[in-house]
Design an enzyme around this catalytic site. Structure first.
Site, mmCIF file in Angstrom:
data_model
loop_
_atom_site.group_PDB
_atom_site.id
_atom_site.type_symbol
_atom_site.label_atom_id
_atom_site.label_comp_id
_atom_site.label_asym_id
_atom_site.label_seq_id
_atom_site.Cartn_x
_atom_site.Cartn_y
_atom_site.Cartn_z
ATOM 1 N N LYS A 191 0.828 -1.213 0.000
ATOM 2 C CA LYS A 191 0.000 0.000 0.000
ATOM 3 C C LYS A 191 0.869 1.273 0.000
ATOM 4 C CE LYS A 191 -3.645 -2.406 -0.340
ATOM 5 N NZ LYS A 191 -4.541 -3.012 0.602
HETATM 6 C C1 PLP Z 1 -5.641 -4.104 0.835
HETATM 7 C C2 PLP Z 1 -7.078 -3.820 0.899
HETATM 8 C C3 PLP Z 1 -7.845 -4.124 2.035
HETATM 9 C C4 PLP Z 1 -7.324 -4.923 3.175
HETATM 10 O O1 PLP Z 1 -6.219 -4.370 3.809
HETATM 11 P P1 PLP Z 1 -5.429 -5.229 4.903
HETATM 12 O O2 PLP Z 1 -4.662 -4.204 5.659
HETATM 13 O O3 PLP Z 1 -4.573 -6.191 4.151
HETATM 14 O O4 PLP Z 1 -6.444 -5.914 5.748
HETATM 15 C C5 PLP Z 1 -9.163 -3.737 2.060
HETATM 16 N N1 PLP Z 1 -9.727 -3.101 1.027
HETATM 17 C C6 PLP Z 1 -9.045 -2.811 -0.092
HETATM 18 C C7 PLP Z 1 -9.731 -2.079 -1.201
HETATM 19 C C8 PLP Z 1 -7.696 -3.188 -0.196
HETATM 20 O O5 PLP Z 1 -7.020 -2.933 -1.328
#
Ligand code: PLP
Length: 400
Positions: A191
């Site tokens: 991210k």
């Molecule tokens: C990555 C992601 C999540 C989940 O994030 P985590 O921190 O891995 O639980 C939720 N929604 C979207 C749109 C994502 O891309």
């Protein structure tokens, strides 16, 4: 995937010496779990987005579920969200025993407020918009709908650290347009900012912040986490059934320094997105990602769309040919109704989402991250141009 040193991976984290030093200091400090660094990270995150409270968590998935739990959403309730998202957004609704209802996307790939309106019924309790790829949703319209129908709003902001909507950072209030009940960020490894694994929920509501803090640590009463510290005591009380979803100070150590770099990261993502936009302006076989005049895109993803009427190959073949040219890509996302876990709900006519399904067939996310650099960005451009040119549909002039 190719292991050649020339291969351009779809994603790479940007970790600096500051993060490494802070993690080492945390390990030496003797306090590894949630503690002083997590508190500092929460304070600094809240300040950065202009939110009243920020609650650090083990993941965004945990944050979305805790937000729903804190709002009291459960069996019999319906939550409206988008089909074009990661499975987590829908998974948490199902875990709470509530019913997910999918509202189709607009041309920008984000949930269409008009489609939300059509699906609001007596059981609807909340809306969960997802800022796909980092492009803020049309929040003013969503907040207006929520006010009109008494719904909660929980933003899945997994892609949006660094994004700004109508002058206000995503995560805080946006006067006079509105504010969400909770906004949830992800710090997963790929991210825009990362703690390896981790998440943050921001809110303007003290009651929700207090409940999420209680629920993230087994429902143990206030400051129970201090019980192994010299200022703590052995006594604690589990006041309700909670979860195990707190952040650790090792993660927060990274987060503090990643957070400080978000403005720089976003500027570099914007620069690369502009470079791609300019390079692809003349490539008729693809469509560039949408921007919105009223917001700063976080550019978590740069997703092009192939134009099937102009190409002799499918999206998947386009991806294969980019890979042959050393470019890693991905697709965001496989729409929720296509996954077996959703099979029990896919037949509900309200979950029909022809626009998301059609868009999915055309999407390709290209590499875009602060460490990509001009040279590799140039190779991505060359590869996309070359695949488009070689697979162009030949148009023969009709005989007159
Ligand atoms: C990555 C992601 C999540 C989940 O994030 P985590 O921190 O891995 O639980 C939720 N929604 C979207 C749109 C994502 O891309």
């Amino acid at each position: 995937m190719s292991t050649s040193p020339d291969f351009i991976p779809f994603n790479e984290p940007s970790i600096g010496e500051e993060e490494i030093q802070e993690v080492v200091e945390t390990l030496r400090s003797g306090w590894l779990t949630m503690g002083p660094r997590t508190q500092r990270f929460e304070r600094e995150f809240a300040a950065a987005v202009g939110a009243r409270e920020a609650v650090a968590l083990s993941s965004a998935t945990a944050g979305l579920q805790l937000a729903l739990a804190a709002l009291g959403i459960g069996p019999g309730d319906e939550v409206i969200t988008t089909p074009l998202t990661f499975c987590a957004t829908v998974e948490v609704i199902l875990h709470m025993g509530a019913t997910p209802v999918l509202a189709d996307v607009a041309d920008d790939g984000n949930i269409d407020p008009e489609e939300i309106r059509r699906r609001i019924g007596p059981r609807t309790k909340a809306v969960m918009p997802v800022h796909l790829g980092g492009l803020p949703c049309r929040m003013a319209e969503i907040w207006a709908l929520a006010r009109e129908h008494g719904l909660a709003v929980v933003e899945d902001a997994a892609h949006t650290p660094g994004a700004v909507y109508r002058g206000a950072p995503i995560g805080g209030p946006c006067p006079p347009h509105g504010a969400s009940d909770a906004v949830v960020f992800s710090f997963y490894a790929n991210k825009n900012m990362t703690t390896g694994e981790g998440g943050m929920a921001t809110t303007q509501r003290q009651d929700l912040a207090d409940r999420m803090r209680l629920l993230r640590l087994h429902g143990i009463n206030k400051d129970g986490w201090k019980r192994y510290h010299k200022s703590g005591t052995w006594a604690y009380e589990v006041s309700e059934l909670g979860y195990k979803a707190n952040m650790s100070d090792i993660q927060a150590a990274m987060g503090i320094h990643q957070l400080a770099k978000v403005p720089r990261f976003t500027a570099e993502r914007e620069r690369l997105a502009t470079l791609f936009d300019e390079a692809f302006a003349e490539v008729e076989e693809i469509v560039r990602p949408r921007r919105q005049a009223d917001s700063q895109h976080a550019w978590h993803l740069y997703a092009i769309r192939v134009r099937p009427e102009k190409l002799a190959i499918s999206r998947s073949e386009f991806i294969e040919q980019l890979k042959e040219r050393g470019v890693g890509t991905s697709v965001h996302f496989i729409p929720v109704p296509l996954h077996p876990f959703f099979a029990n709900h896919a037949a509900d006519p309200r979950n029909r989402c022809p626009r998301a399904l059609a868009l999915y067939e055309r999407l390709i996310s290209l590499p875009l991250y602060p460490g990509l650099g001009e040279e590799r960005a140039g190779r991505v451009v060359d590869a996309v141009r070359d695949v488009a040119r070689r697979n162009r549909v030949k148009v023969f002039a009709a005989a007159v």
